[in-house]
Design an enzyme around this catalytic site. Sequence first.
Site, PDB file in Angstrom:
ATOM      1  N   CYS A  11       0.829  -1.201   0.000  1.00 36.25           N
ATOM      2  CA  CYS A  11       0.000   0.000   0.000  1.00 36.25           C
ATOM      3  C   CYS A  11       0.866   1.255   0.000  1.00 36.25           C
ATOM      4  O   CYS A  11       1.876   1.324   0.678  1.00 36.25           O
ATOM      5  CB  CYS A  11      -0.962   0.091   1.182  1.00 36.25           C
ATOM      6  SG  CYS A  11      -2.132  -1.237   1.257  1.00 36.25           S
ATOM      7  N   ARG A  35       4.192  -0.289  -4.681  1.00 36.41           N
ATOM      8  CA  ARG A  35       3.878  -0.775  -3.339  1.00 36.41           C
ATOM      9  C   ARG A  35       2.580  -1.583  -3.294  1.00 36.41           C
ATOM     10  O   ARG A  35       2.248  -2.178  -2.257  1.00 36.41           O
ATOM     11  CB  ARG A  35       3.754   0.409  -2.364  1.00 36.41           C
ATOM     12  CG  ARG A  35       5.014   1.236  -2.258  1.00 36.41           C
ATOM     13  CD  ARG A  35       4.794   2.418  -1.333  1.00 36.41           C
ATOM     14  NE  ARG A  35       4.581   1.983   0.026  1.00 36.41           N
ATOM     15  CZ  ARG A  35       5.538   1.799   0.915  1.00 36.41           C
ATOM     16  NH1 ARG A  35       6.787   2.022   0.591  1.00 36.41           N
ATOM     17  NH2 ARG A  35       5.263   1.399   2.127  1.00 36.41           N
ATOM     18  N   TRP A  91      -2.458  -2.819  -1.718  1.00 37.00           N
ATOM     19  CA  TRP A  91      -2.095  -4.242  -1.767  1.00 37.00           C
ATOM     20  C   TRP A  91      -3.012  -4.897  -0.740  1.00 37.00           C
ATOM     21  O   TRP A  91      -2.876  -4.678   0.456  1.00 37.00           O
ATOM     22  CB  TRP A  91      -0.624  -4.439  -1.411  1.00 37.00           C
ATOM     23  CG  TRP A  91      -0.171  -5.854  -1.594  1.00 37.00           C
ATOM     24  CD1 TRP A  91       0.221  -6.433  -2.758  1.00 37.00           C
ATOM     25  CD2 TRP A  91      -0.050  -6.868  -0.585  1.00 37.00           C
ATOM     26  NE1 TRP A  91       0.570  -7.741  -2.542  1.00 37.00           N
ATOM     27  CE2 TRP A  91       0.414  -8.041  -1.218  1.00 37.00           C
ATOM     28  CE3 TRP A  91      -0.289  -6.903   0.787  1.00 37.00           C
ATOM     29  CZ2 TRP A  91       0.635  -9.223  -0.531  1.00 37.00           C
ATOM     30  CZ3 TRP A  91      -0.066  -8.076   1.478  1.00 37.00           C
ATOM     31  CH2 TRP A  91       0.395  -9.228   0.813  1.00 37.00           C
ATOM     32  N   ASN A 134      -1.857   2.505   5.372  1.00 36.59           N
ATOM     33  CA  ASN A 134      -0.925   1.433   4.995  1.00 36.59           C
ATOM     34  C   ASN A 134      -0.556   0.698   6.276  1.00 36.59           C
ATOM     35  O   ASN A 134      -0.031   1.308   7.208  1.00 36.59           O
ATOM     36  CB  ASN A 134       0.325   2.063   4.350  1.00 36.59           C
ATOM     37  CG  ASN A 134       1.468   1.079   4.213  1.00 36.59           C
ATOM     38  OD1 ASN A 134       1.244  -0.114   4.021  1.00 36.59           O
ATOM     39  ND2 ASN A 134       2.689   1.574   4.310  1.00 36.59           N
ATOM     40  N   GLY A 135      -0.865  -0.598   6.341  1.00 32.93           N
ATOM     41  CA  GLY A 135      -0.554  -1.365   7.555  1.00 32.93           C
ATOM     42  C   GLY A 135      -1.696  -2.316   7.858  1.00 32.93           C
ATOM     43  O   GLY A 135      -2.552  -2.569   6.996  1.00 32.93           O
ATOM     44  N   GLU A 158      18.130 -17.705  -6.165  1.00 32.15           N
ATOM     45  CA  GLU A 158      17.716 -16.372  -6.619  1.00 32.15           C
ATOM     46  C   GLU A 158      17.229 -16.417  -8.074  1.00 32.15           C
ATOM     47  O   GLU A 158      16.238 -15.771  -8.423  1.00 32.15           O
ATOM     48  CB  GLU A 158      18.895 -15.400  -6.434  1.00 32.15           C
ATOM     49  CG  GLU A 158      18.689 -13.988  -6.940  1.00 32.15           C
ATOM     50  CD  GLU A 158      17.536 -13.239  -6.275  1.00 32.15           C
ATOM     51  OE1 GLU A 158      16.918 -13.755  -5.330  1.00 32.15           O
ATOM     52  OE2 GLU A 158      17.232 -12.131  -6.750  1.00 32.15           O
ATOM     53  N   LYS A 206      13.518 -15.232  -9.241  1.00 30.16           N
ATOM     54  CA  LYS A 206      13.284 -14.202 -10.264  1.00 30.16           C
ATOM     55  C   LYS A 206      12.323 -14.721 -11.333  1.00 30.16           C
ATOM     56  O   LYS A 206      11.399 -14.028 -11.729  1.00 30.16           O
ATOM     57  CB  LYS A 206      14.591 -13.771 -10.942  1.00 30.16           C
ATOM     58  CG  LYS A 206      15.534 -12.955 -10.126  1.00 30.16           C
ATOM     59  CD  LYS A 206      15.101 -11.532  -9.856  1.00 30.16           C
ATOM     60  CE  LYS A 206      14.312 -11.437  -8.572  1.00 30.16           C
ATOM     61  NZ  LYS A 206      14.972 -11.099  -7.366  1.00 30.16           N
ATOM     62  N   GLU A 249       8.633 -15.144  -9.890  1.00 31.65           N
ATOM     63  CA  GLU A 249       7.827 -13.999  -9.487  1.00 31.65           C
ATOM     64  C   GLU A 249       7.385 -13.123 -10.643  1.00 31.65           C
ATOM     65  O   GLU A 249       6.354 -12.463 -10.553  1.00 31.65           O
ATOM     66  CB  GLU A 249       8.522 -13.160  -8.406  1.00 31.65           C
ATOM     67  CG  GLU A 249       9.773 -12.467  -8.850  1.00 31.65           C
ATOM     68  CD  GLU A 249      10.417 -11.685  -7.723  1.00 31.65           C
ATOM     69  OE1 GLU A 249       9.703 -11.186  -6.863  1.00 31.65           O
ATOM     70  OE2 GLU A 249      11.657 -11.570  -7.723  1.00 31.65           O
ATOM     71  N   HIS A 265      18.685 -36.564  -4.844  1.00 31.53           N
ATOM     72  CA  HIS A 265      17.943 -37.056  -3.671  1.00 31.53           C
ATOM     73  C   HIS A 265      16.435 -36.856  -3.831  1.00 31.53           C
ATOM     74  O   HIS A 265      15.713 -36.835  -2.841  1.00 31.53           O
ATOM     75  CB  HIS A 265      18.452 -36.361  -2.411  1.00 31.53           C
ATOM     76  CG  HIS A 265      19.897 -36.639  -2.147  1.00 31.53           C
ATOM     77  ND1 HIS A 265      20.351 -37.864  -1.708  1.00 31.53           N
ATOM     78  CD2 HIS A 265      20.985 -35.869  -2.321  1.00 31.53           C
ATOM     79  CE1 HIS A 265      21.674 -37.824  -1.593  1.00 31.53           C
ATOM     80  NE2 HIS A 265      22.079 -36.623  -1.970  1.00 31.53           N
ATOM     81  N   LYS A 307       6.241  -4.360  -3.597  1.00 32.52           N
ATOM     82  CA  LYS A 307       7.678  -4.192  -3.403  1.00 32.52           C
ATOM     83  C   LYS A 307       8.089  -4.318  -1.945  1.00 32.52           C
ATOM     84  O   LYS A 307       9.075  -4.938  -1.617  1.00 32.52           O
ATOM     85  CB  LYS A 307       8.077  -2.824  -3.953  1.00 32.52           C
ATOM     86  CG  LYS A 307       9.545  -2.490  -3.829  1.00 32.52           C
ATOM     87  CD  LYS A 307      10.344  -3.293  -4.801  1.00 32.52           C
ATOM     88  CE  LYS A 307      11.832  -3.031  -4.706  1.00 32.52           C
ATOM     89  NZ  LYS A 307      12.584  -4.155  -5.292  1.00 32.52           N
TER      90      LYS A 307
HETATM   91  C1  F6R Z   1      12.173 -10.614  -4.745  1.00 34.42           C
HETATM   92  C2  F6R Z   1      12.020  -9.557  -3.764  1.00 34.42           C
HETATM   93  C3  F6R Z   1      11.609  -9.933  -2.391  1.00 34.42           C
HETATM   94  C4  F6R Z   1      12.367  -9.074  -1.363  1.00 34.42           C
HETATM   95  C5  F6R Z   1      11.841  -9.363   0.053  1.00 34.42           C
HETATM   96  C6  F6R Z   1      12.617  -8.580   1.082  1.00 34.42           C
HETATM   97  O1  F6R Z   1      12.603 -10.105  -5.970  1.00 34.42           O
HETATM   98  O2  F6R Z   1      12.208  -8.404  -4.044  1.00 34.42           O
HETATM   99  O3  F6R Z   1      11.804 -11.283  -2.160  1.00 34.42           O
HETATM  100  O4  F6R Z   1      13.721  -9.382  -1.453  1.00 34.42           O
HETATM  101  O5  F6R Z   1      10.500  -9.020   0.109  1.00 34.42           O
HETATM  102  O6  F6R Z   1      12.537  -7.217   0.844  1.00 34.42           O
HETATM  103  P1  F6R Z   1      13.540  -6.212   1.516  1.00 34.42           P
HETATM  104  O7  F6R Z   1      14.889  -6.470   0.935  1.00 34.42           O
HETATM  105  O8  F6R Z   1      13.018  -4.865   1.162  1.00 34.42           O
HETATM  106  O9  F6R Z   1      13.537  -6.475   2.984  1.00 34.42           O
END
Ligand code: F6R
Length: 622
Positions: free
Chosen positions: A2, A27, A74, A100-101, A495, A499, A502, A518, A617
């Site tokens: 949000c 956000r 969100w 937001n929260g 990672e 990527k 997501e 395994h 984000k």
């Molecule tokens: C994946 C991604 C998330 C963040 C996670 C932590 O691409 O961006 O997995 O890495 O939500 O976010 P931060 O680093 O802001 O604590």
Amino acid sequence: MCGIVAYFGNKPAQPILIEGLKRLEYRGYDSAGIALLENGTFQVTKSPGRISNLEEMLAGRHSPATLGIGHTRWATHGRPNQVNAHPHVDCTGKIAVVHNGIIENYATLKKWLLKEGCTFLSETDTEVVANLIGYFYQRNQNRNGQLAPHGCNRFEWAVQQALSEIYGTYGLAILCADCPNVLIGAKKGSPLILGVGKNEFLIASDAAAIVKHTTQAIYLADGEMVIVDSGGFQTKTLSNEQVQKELKEIEISLDQIELEGFRHYMEKEIAEQPTALETCLNGRVDLKNGRIILGGISNYLRELTRAKRIILTACGTAWHAALVGEFLFEQLARIPAEVEYASEFRYRNPILEEGTVVIAISQSGETADTLAAVEQAKERGALVLGIVNVVGSSIARLTDAGVYLRVGPEIGVASTKAFTAQVAVLAMLAIELGRRRHLSTDTVQNLLQELTSIPQKIKRILRQSEAIRQIADANKDRENWLFLGRGFNYPVALEGALKLKEISYIHAEGLPAAEMKHGPIALITDKMPAVFIATRCSQYEKIIGNIEEVRARGGKTIVVATEGDEQIKPYADYLIPIPETCEPLQPMLTVVPLQMLAYHAAVLRGHDVDKPRNLAKSVTVE
Ligand code: F6R
């Protein structure tokens, strides 16, 4: 999670709110809405989906209102439809709120408010806040019999009364229909910033929404509120004590948050990695004297050097960087290290003996679980350091000390440049601790030379964009992928899988390559691409063995290998050569083609790369 924005000034609020919401859209993008205060009534417009939908609804309407609030959502409580979209107005029509929260006790409060005669339209926790403020605003006294003040002081008083009843987290911007010259913001657990311009003020979840209008801002702390009126602004605690806040210069510039010719922020941020890393390393790698200088933690280096154990805690991509950190601290500094998901650590009653140092890693500095893990570690008396990107964020402020990534705003929901910089910071830290503990001058010198060559090497990888796009094109319709790596490149495999998942919604699993036999090997068919990170390293022969195992079962391999490696060629259906570097620093290179692969796959599949479904984000809820 949000985004909120509010405007108080002498210009029409509507375009400023819309523009601000677009800056905050990363956000959350489930719904959007604005409320403008016009002649003592709220004009509320809300729409499910993106800000562009809201804009369409507002097309042709040019409100003269100079006071308003806006929100991009969100969804947590209630589906992402129009009714649940913010702003929410209380049942008397006097109070409008964006939030937001999460309000944890909203169900209890709602029950009570219903008994008191309030009515509700939505399923949200936020409508409870609007109604609770509205409830007190209509009363002459609070629950303790304390008399309510008159006029707009009553609005402020009602906000304080309501918030004293609320458990949970909030960044709020609030309007009262009777007070056309008052805007109130309040914060607990969610970020909130007040931009102070010339005869105008903006409240927002982050600086991106206000930097076009002013570069002067106040960062509210938890338990604080700001009251903006025609006389200026005042900051107070929620229990009505005045607090003096320092006006700070916003550290981001407008061009940093523009697309500048790129199709997506993710594409821009992948491409920015060479310069972002240069900025991250600049002034910190002292090649002449063979050492690292990290000003932010210099007072704690003695304690760190003597640490008996380092616990790295984070979520998502930052957790993958932490995993690289574990290898770095153990290999280079010979300090035992372990990695904890912040969400698990906080509830696990962790044992933190003397000599344990906790390092929290977070791009946003606002992730609720990481923040709670920091609180938990601090309560238990550990030294807690932060590796954070967003300056002044909650984690940056709460930790004892820390190192900023200095990579500028990361707007694409999929984290890219933050990951490489997190690894760079961890590498710098591990090298410096290693130097203080046991590494020879030559080893340190070599590592530092290599570290400074990383940005140029990433530039070379970026030039392969078209070749990587073709690999993505050939495999984009495969619905299951494996990512495999060993040692330092095992976290990179995780990672790479994250990527791809997501942003392209392809199922992908990352594994240490040897674990494949395994169980997951049962999945191998010619329909399942297996991405191997098989650069020249101490386990090179072993990973070749793992590739053989996949190929023997008809699997197709995409192999990230060291430039000039002829031996690997027969093992790769698709080869991505990358420049050579020493093993501990390889993750900063090997991750880049995987970011590009995921990016191209998502674009080819027609997805909105910067706004993947269901994600946001900054995850400021548990
Ligand atoms: C994946 C991604 C998330 C963040 C996670 C932590 O691409 O961006 O997995 O890495 O939500 O976010 P931060 O680093 O802001 O604590």
